[in-house]
Scaffold this motif. Sequence first.
Motif, PDB file in Angstrom:
ATOM      1  N   THR A 273     -10.105   7.139  -2.572  1.00 36.81           N
ATOM      2  CA  THR A 273      -9.526   5.842  -2.933  1.00 36.81           C
ATOM      3  C   THR A 273      -8.255   5.579  -2.130  1.00 36.81           C
ATOM      4  OG1 THR A 273     -10.420   6.027  -5.172  1.00 36.81           O
ATOM      5  CG2 THR A 273      -8.624   4.456  -4.833  1.00 36.81           C
ATOM      6  N   TYR A 274      -7.401   6.597  -2.004  1.00 33.99           N
ATOM      7  CA  TYR A 274      -6.158   6.442  -1.249  1.00 33.99           C
ATOM      8  C   TYR A 274      -6.440   6.157   0.225  1.00 33.99           C
ATOM      9  CZ  TYR A 274      -3.860   8.586  -5.317  1.00 33.99           C
ATOM     10  OH  TYR A 274      -3.394   8.869  -6.573  1.00 33.99           O
TER      11      TYR A 274
ATOM     12  N   GLN B 192       1.714   8.399  -4.102  1.00 34.90           N
ATOM     13  CA  GLN B 192       0.763   9.348  -3.541  1.00 34.90           C
ATOM     14  C   GLN B 192       0.136   8.833  -2.247  1.00 34.90           C
ATOM     15  OE1 GLN B 192      -1.342  10.032  -7.419  1.00 34.90           O
ATOM     16  NE2 GLN B 192      -1.099  12.183  -6.868  1.00 34.90           N
ATOM     17  N   ARG B 193      -0.034   7.514  -2.135  1.00 37.75           N
ATOM     18  CA  ARG B 193      -0.494   6.974  -0.852  1.00 37.75           C
ATOM     19  C   ARG B 193       0.582   7.172   0.212  1.00 37.75           C
ATOM     20  NH1 ARG B 193      -3.009   2.511  -4.013  1.00 37.75           N
ATOM     21  NH2 ARG B 193      -1.146   1.235  -3.627  1.00 37.75           N
TER      22      ARG B 193
ATOM     23  N   HIS C  97       2.878   2.909  -3.267  1.00 41.37           N
ATOM     24  CA  HIS C  97       2.317   3.877  -4.214  1.00 41.37           C
ATOM     25  C   HIS C  97       2.740   5.276  -3.787  1.00 41.37           C
ATOM     26  CE1 HIS C  97      -0.686   6.441  -6.159  1.00 41.37           C
ATOM     27  NE2 HIS C  97      -0.924   5.428  -6.990  1.00 41.37           N
TER      28      HIS C  97
ATOM     29  N   LEU D  70       0.438  10.729   1.374  1.00 36.01           N
ATOM     30  CA  LEU D  70      -0.681  10.907   2.292  1.00 36.01           C
ATOM     31  C   LEU D  70      -0.322  10.375   3.678  1.00 36.01           C
ATOM     32  CD1 LEU D  70      -3.584  11.338   3.227  1.00 36.01           C
ATOM     33  CD2 LEU D  70      -4.251   9.328   1.899  1.00 36.01           C
TER      34      LEU D  70
ATOM     35  N   THR E 116       0.828  -1.205   0.000  1.00 32.75           N
ATOM     36  CA  THR E 116       0.000   0.000   0.000  1.00 32.75           C
ATOM     37  C   THR E 116       0.864   1.257   0.000  1.00 32.75           C
ATOM     38  OG1 THR E 116      -1.777  -1.140   1.183  1.00 32.75           O
ATOM     39  CG2 THR E 116      -1.785   1.261   1.257  1.00 32.75           C
TER      40      THR E 116
ATOM     41  N   ALA F  34      -7.647   2.628   0.847  1.00 28.59           N
ATOM     42  CA  ALA F  34      -6.559   1.644   0.784  1.00 28.59           C
ATOM     43  C   ALA F  34      -5.749   1.644   2.077  1.00 28.59           C
ATOM     44  CB  ALA F  34      -5.661   1.948  -0.410  1.00 28.59           C
ATOM     45  N   LEU F  35      -5.461   2.829   2.614  1.00 25.70           N
ATOM     46  CA  LEU F  35      -4.688   2.921   3.853  1.00 25.70           C
ATOM     47  C   LEU F  35      -5.472   2.383   5.038  1.00 25.70           C
ATOM     48  CD1 LEU F  35      -3.063   6.415   3.262  1.00 25.70           C
ATOM     49  CD2 LEU F  35      -1.826   4.255   3.447  1.00 25.70           C
TER      50      LEU F  35
END
Length: 290
Positions: free
Chosen positions: A50-51, A16-17, A14, A20, A11, A54-55
């Motif tokens: 979406t991010y 951009q994740r 990525h 964040l 996770t 996922a987190l």
Amino acid sequence: MEKEIPDRLMTLGHPQRLALFRLLMRRYPDRLPAGEIAEVLEVKASTLSTYLAALMRAGLVTQERAGTSLLYAVDMKQVQDTFDYLLRDCCRGRPEICSPSPFFAPEGTAPMTTQGPDRKYNVLFICTGNSARSIFAETLLREIAGDRFNAYSAGTKPSSELNPVAVELLRQKGHDIAALRAKNVSEFSGEGAPGLDFVFTVCNQAANEDCPAWDGQPISGHWGMPDPVKATGTEAEKMLAFQQAYGALKHRIEAFTALPIDQLDRISLQAAVDKIAQFAPTQTSPEEDA
């Protein structure tokens, strides 16, 4: 844990994740609304959703409802468990293999030290403009415990001059303002810069910025509060905003200077600093703290 760790690492793989996650880590223990996160990261609301999903599935971020808003924060227990697994399993219980940092000393404890009886702790307060809140903090720490701390302040995008209302408030309260000036954070990195023991951000914007890691891994904290410079209303109402920022910082600094720093290991000290960050801003009247 065997399944969770690969999922979490995937996770965070990525970009951009990961950005964040790093933002929420910098703002911990704050809980941030989705709108602020999207603005800082410059992503669309649907993409951010979406991010975040996922987190949360990976167990790294929690969601909490406050009225009509959804607030997000790092799940620090799960993050600590992840690092603990990596250090104890992948490093075979020898964290010095993975990192020479004293933060990862055996038993998870490494005491703060002044490295000699005459050395003071160096503390840096950071804001964006370095014109009011960080200047208050620098002045207050020097006044309250200048015998034990060297107090500094700086801005990520410092103003050309200090805010005149902030300066006048300090003058009214009897502080020495002769040496105060707006400074850039670049003065506190690189060759010749003082080694920092503590770094505090006192505005959300500065905490949101992805600054490089400080040499020596100082204890860090985020003591965000509203910007008095942006206060509106009558002159009395504007001055009250400066009084409240001053009062809130004074209470936090008094709590900070009361900590038995020499007796605490780094993990305990970081926890104490984070607890101080949760102090609610004090509703200070113009007569208080005079």
